[in-house]
Write a protein that holds these residues in place. Structure first.
Motif, PDB file in Angstrom:
ATOM      1  N   SER A 239      52.820  42.006  58.177  1.00  0.00           N
ATOM      2  CA  SER A 239      52.757  43.420  58.537  1.00  0.00           C
ATOM      3  C   SER A 239      53.511  44.284  57.532  1.00  0.00           C
ATOM      4  O   SER A 239      53.132  45.431  57.282  1.00  0.00           O
ATOM      5  CB  SER A 239      53.329  43.630  59.942  1.00  0.00           C
ATOM      6  OG  SER A 239      54.700  43.284  59.978  1.00  0.00           O
ATOM      7  N   ALA A 240      54.587  43.751  56.913  1.00  0.00           N
ATOM      8  CA  ALA A 240      55.372  44.543  55.963  1.00  0.00           C
ATOM      9  C   ALA A 240      54.739  44.589  54.588  1.00  0.00           C
ATOM     10  O   ALA A 240      54.776  45.626  53.913  1.00  0.00           O
ATOM     11  CB  ALA A 240      56.790  43.973  55.865  1.00  0.00           C
ATOM     12  N   TRP A 367      56.728  48.118  62.872  1.00  0.00           N
ATOM     13  CA  TRP A 367      57.918  48.277  63.693  1.00  0.00           C
ATOM     14  C   TRP A 367      57.807  47.543  65.018  1.00  0.00           C
ATOM     15  O   TRP A 367      58.763  46.906  65.479  1.00  0.00           O
ATOM     16  CB  TRP A 367      58.209  49.762  63.919  1.00  0.00           C
ATOM     17  CG  TRP A 367      58.737  50.430  62.689  1.00  0.00           C
ATOM     18  CD1 TRP A 367      58.101  51.339  61.899  1.00  0.00           C
ATOM     19  CD2 TRP A 367      60.013  50.196  62.068  1.00  0.00           C
ATOM     20  NE1 TRP A 367      58.880  51.707  60.831  1.00  0.00           N
ATOM     21  CE2 TRP A 367      60.067  51.022  60.910  1.00  0.00           C
ATOM     22  CE3 TRP A 367      61.106  49.385  62.371  1.00  0.00           C
ATOM     23  CZ2 TRP A 367      61.174  51.034  60.071  1.00  0.00           C
ATOM     24  CZ3 TRP A 367      62.201  49.410  61.538  1.00  0.00           C
ATOM     25  CH2 TRP A 367      62.222  50.227  60.410  1.00  0.00           C
ATOM     26  N   SER A 368      56.638  47.608  65.640  1.00  0.00           N
ATOM     27  CA  SER A 368      56.490  46.874  66.900  1.00  0.00           C
ATOM     28  C   SER A 368      56.537  45.365  66.661  1.00  0.00           C
ATOM     29  O   SER A 368      57.084  44.607  67.472  1.00  0.00           O
ATOM     30  CB  SER A 368      55.167  47.255  67.578  1.00  0.00           C
ATOM     31  OG  SER A 368      54.063  46.926  66.747  1.00  0.00           O
ATOM     32  N   LEU A 371      60.264  44.558  66.094  1.00  0.00           N
ATOM     33  CA  LEU A 371      61.127  44.700  67.264  1.00  0.00           C
ATOM     34  C   LEU A 371      60.843  43.639  68.323  1.00  0.00           C
ATOM     35  O   LEU A 371      61.766  43.216  69.026  1.00  0.00           O
ATOM     36  CB  LEU A 371      60.963  46.096  67.865  1.00  0.00           C
ATOM     37  CG  LEU A 371      61.479  47.249  66.990  1.00  0.00           C
ATOM     38  CD1 LEU A 371      61.144  48.593  67.630  1.00  0.00           C
ATOM     39  CD2 LEU A 371      62.985  47.117  66.762  1.00  0.00           C
ATOM     40  N   ARG A 372      59.587  43.194  68.421  1.00  0.00           N
ATOM     41  CA  ARG A 372      59.268  42.281  69.520  1.00  0.00           C
ATOM     42  C   ARG A 372      59.919  40.909  69.345  1.00  0.00           C
ATOM     43  O   ARG A 372      60.004  40.145  70.314  1.00  0.00           O
ATOM     44  CB  ARG A 372      57.765  42.112  69.653  1.00  0.00           C
ATOM     45  CG  ARG A 372      57.095  41.336  68.539  1.00  0.00           C
ATOM     46  CD  ARG A 372      55.620  41.098  68.818  1.00  0.00           C
ATOM     47  NE  ARG A 372      54.921  40.550  67.682  1.00  0.00           N
ATOM     48  CZ  ARG A 372      54.967  39.257  67.333  1.00  0.00           C
ATOM     49  NH1 ARG A 372      55.699  38.411  68.037  1.00  0.00           N
ATOM     50  NH2 ARG A 372      54.290  38.829  66.285  1.00  0.00           N
ATOM     51  N   GLY A 373      60.381  40.576  68.142  1.00  0.00           N
ATOM     52  CA  GLY A 373      60.986  39.260  67.944  1.00  0.00           C
ATOM     53  C   GLY A 373      62.374  39.310  67.350  1.00  0.00           C
ATOM     54  O   GLY A 373      62.823  38.310  66.763  1.00  0.00           O
TER      55      GLY A 373
END
Length: 706
Positions: A239-240, A367-368, A371-373
């Motif tokens: 994702s990054a 970001w999601s 944050l989720r892990g």
């Protein structure tokens, strides 16, 4: 041609066969027995970490678990019998034992365990008769050595057991060896005493490090993987970085660095991240062999990354006699430089191949995803905090990280179940949902403990077998003779001596796991560098010599024709294994140059010199450290561009030669500084300016992207 999915299955099967055993028995009794043995081993290791017992006894039990599981999990043949032999299977011959445990393997496991545990059973008497083995000691010692070599063949292939057997033969054949290798020979009683009854052979330092440090970190990695941290690292990296040029390849590098920093295996790292990243790299236009090579190079270099370094960091600290944190201090800059340079390799290949960019809309939101892990980072942050800031021991830090991981595994399922039940409303009662989720968390912990023990079988057998080599070397004084051989072959040339040592490391390291690989290299070749370097007028710190042989031993994982990580990556990418291995080794040339640099320029290891007693003087000036890091990194960038023929655009031959010269002078400014009496920093500044102007000139002439 097989489908990509079949390629992934083939790679996973290869990794399972190498790491945790090719045998997957179907019988309930066999499955239960293996699971109980694995759980008992993990529980034993955690218990002695909290409440230590006698070190020799701990090593005995450690090897007893490892060698028993080796015969239960690894069949004598990893492949089914040829078609023309299969009719004989009805008579019990040449049967496929990958889904059943034959009685012969059970018998061998029991005999090997009994021969190992005899030392625990008769420990006090053995101490009383130290150096005077009795007939039963000799018989059991011979049995254990033979069964250990067979267990090593099953778990690691032919390379290490053949090497250990040759060293054992050398003990008896000494009087008949050529002049430089001749010795007066070793009697059977002395050999059995040194290999079996003492702590200088099978139960020596390598196995002790496996007991004391390696198991806990492998267990931590297995628990994190079972908790879901491995997939989280991949998702965050993708994702990054996925929207950049060559984004999936860069994500592979980043994810492999994260997983490799706590993993002890290049092959497992390749399979874990490669099954996701290699298909993505192929999808955006990278050729299959290059996609696999990027993943293999990233996974191989993961073994160089602190804090675990393929479990070799702990063994290195024991052998060199430095604190564990000093080993990490010396290893951190070369590892970071090599990894960041691999990002540049990926960028150059993406530009050369005109790789497509993945649209941001097709990527998971960063970001999601992050944050989720975030809770998966807690054990790693605790490990670093207690190791580096609080200065706790590696054992205590690993135990605290394991404790945090277990808590996460126990609570994450109930929390998710509660949130889902609250959102969905109707359904089973809340207490039943939470109870099932808690049981699922307990099951995850138990499966993680079983997985950690299975992953340690090959390491335990490898360190014990490598202990035979270490014991033979100390018994026969082989290091001095090996030094003489290298000295004669190098003809007084320091560079030729280092080249011969590097070649020896690569050849001896082919087919060996990271831990055994380093033990063999540290025993045979590291003393050669230190002694011959001193004889030739260069004082080489011991840690620099050990990192030198460690780097080249690691490079054997992707060096053709035996590089096992290259075979795993090629299976996923459906590319030719030899072509993949050659390509990944070309990517790793930037890593291969680093050991030659830090042997001469120890500032790269944050070492400013040695005092009169030979102790290391560490570099603490942040400006010097930052400048060393920057020049080394840009030097590797220039080297990558020279090899690939691409910087700002495609390079002409003259430009490639200029880039090569700039790379060498950035890494070794003394080559120009000493003859001209110019400061080394001034030489590097001039090279940086020339490199920058060349890059800008190539960018100006590069064609505009559509």
């Amino acid at each position: 041609m097989s489908t990509p999915r079949n390629g992934e299955d083939q790679a996973r099967e290869m990794a399972r066969a190498v790491e945790s055993g090719a045998r997957q028995p179907r019988g309930r009794l066999a499955v239960a027995a293996i699971a109980l043995l694995c759980l008992a081993w993990s529980a034993f290791q955690v218990a002695i970490a909290w409440d230590p017992i006698d070190a020799h006894i701990a090593r005995v039990w450690h090897l007893a678990f490892a060698i028993t599981l080796a015969y239960l999990l690894f069949p004598a043949r990893h492949r089914p019998a040829p078609r023309w032999l299969r009719p004989l299977q009805r008579f019990g011959l040449f049967r496929d034992n990958r889904q059943r445990i034959p009685w012969v393997d059970i018998l061998l496991a029991l005999v090997a365990a009994a021969a190992t545990l005899w030392i625990w059973w008769d420990y006090e008497e053995i101490l009383w008769r130290a150096g005077l083995p009795e007939p039963q000691d000799i018989v059991l010692g011979i049995v254990l050595v033979v069964l250990l070599l067979e267990a090593a063949r099953r778990t690691l292939g032919w390379a290490l057991p053949i090497l250990a057997a040759l060293f054992l033969i050398y003990c008896f054949a000494g009087p008949w060896m050529p002049g430089l290798l001749r010795h007066r020979g070793v009697s059977l009683e002395i050999l059995v005493n040194d290999m079996y009854l003492s702590d200088s052979g099978i139960f020596g330092v390598p196995l002790g490090v496996s007991v004391g440090f390696v198991f806990l970190f492998v267990l931590l990695g297995a628990l994190l993987e079972r908790a879901g941290a491995g997939k989280y690292f991949i998702d965050v990296a993708y994702s990054a970085l996925g929207s950049l040029r060559g984004g999936p390849a860069k994500a592979a590098v980043f994810a492999s660095g994260l997983t490799g920093s706590v993993s002890g295996s290049s092959i497992a790292n390749t399979v874990t991240t490669g099954t996701f990243t290699i298909p993505l790299m192929k999808r955006v236009g990278l050729p299959p062999h290059k996609a696999a090579a990027v993943e293999v190079a990233a996974s191989t270099n993961g073994q160089l990354m602190p804090p675990v370094m393929g479990a070799a960091a702990f063994i290195m600290a024991e052998i060199v006699g430095l604190p564990y944190l000093d080993v990490l201090r010396a290893a951190i800059i070369p590892a970071l430089v090599a990894y960041i340079a691999l990002f540049y390799v990926v960028h150059v290949e993406a530009c050369k191949e005109n790789v497509a960019v993945v649209p941001r809309s097709e990527l998971p939101p960063f970001w999601s995803t992050l944050l989720r892990g975030l809770h998966y980072l807690v054990p790693l942050l605790m490990l670093i905090w207690f190791l580096v800031i609080m200065r706790r021991s590696p054992v205590a830090s690993a135990l605290l990280a394991i404790q945090a991981t277990v808590v996460i595994m126990l609570v994450q399922r109930p929390i998710l179940a509660y949130l889902t039940h609250r959102r969905m409303g109707a359904g089973a009662p809340l207490y039943r949902v939470l109870g099932q989720a808690l049981l699922g968390g307990v099951g995850d912990v138990l499966r993680g403990m079983i997985g950690g023990a299975r992953n340690m079988v090959a390491v335990g057998v490898a360190t014990a077998t490598a202990g035979i080599i270490v014991g033979v070397v100390s018994t026969t004084g082989l290091v001095g003779r090996f030094v003489n051989v290298i000295e004669v072959l190098s003809m007084g040339s320091l560079y030729l001596m280092l080249g011969l040592t590097a070649l020896t490391c690569i050849i001896l390291g082919m087919g060996l796991p990271t831990t055994a690989n380093y033990i063999v290299m540290a025993t045979l070749t590291a003393p050669v560098i230190v002694q011959l370097g001193g004889d030739m007028g260069l004082l080489i710190p011991v840690i620099a010599a050990h990192l030198f042989v460690f780097y080249f031993g690691i490079l054997a994982d992707d060096t053709p024709p035996v590089g096992l990580a290259a075979y795993a990556g090629a299976a996923i990418a459906q590319s030719p294994p030899l072509k993949t291995g050659v390509q990944s080794f070309s990517y790793d040339l930037r890593t291969a140059i680093l050991p030659f640099v830090f042997v001469f320029n120890t500032e790269l290891l944050m070492i400013s010199g040695l005092d009169e007693a030979g102790r290391i003087i560490w570099q603490t000036d942040p400006v010097v450290i930052g400048w060393t890091f920057l020049t080394a990194l840009l030097g590797l960038f220039a080297l990558v561009s020279a090899i690939a023929g691409y910087a700002g655009s495609r390079c002409h031959r003259l430009e490639r030669l200029l880039l090569l010269a700039l790379a060498l002078l950035l890494l070794r400014p003394d080559w120009l500084a000493e003859p001209t009496a110019a400061p080394a920093a001034l030489v590097q500044i001039a090279c940086l300016a020339a490199y920058g102007m060349l890059y800008l000139w190539q960018r100006r002439r590069a064609p505009r992207p559509a």
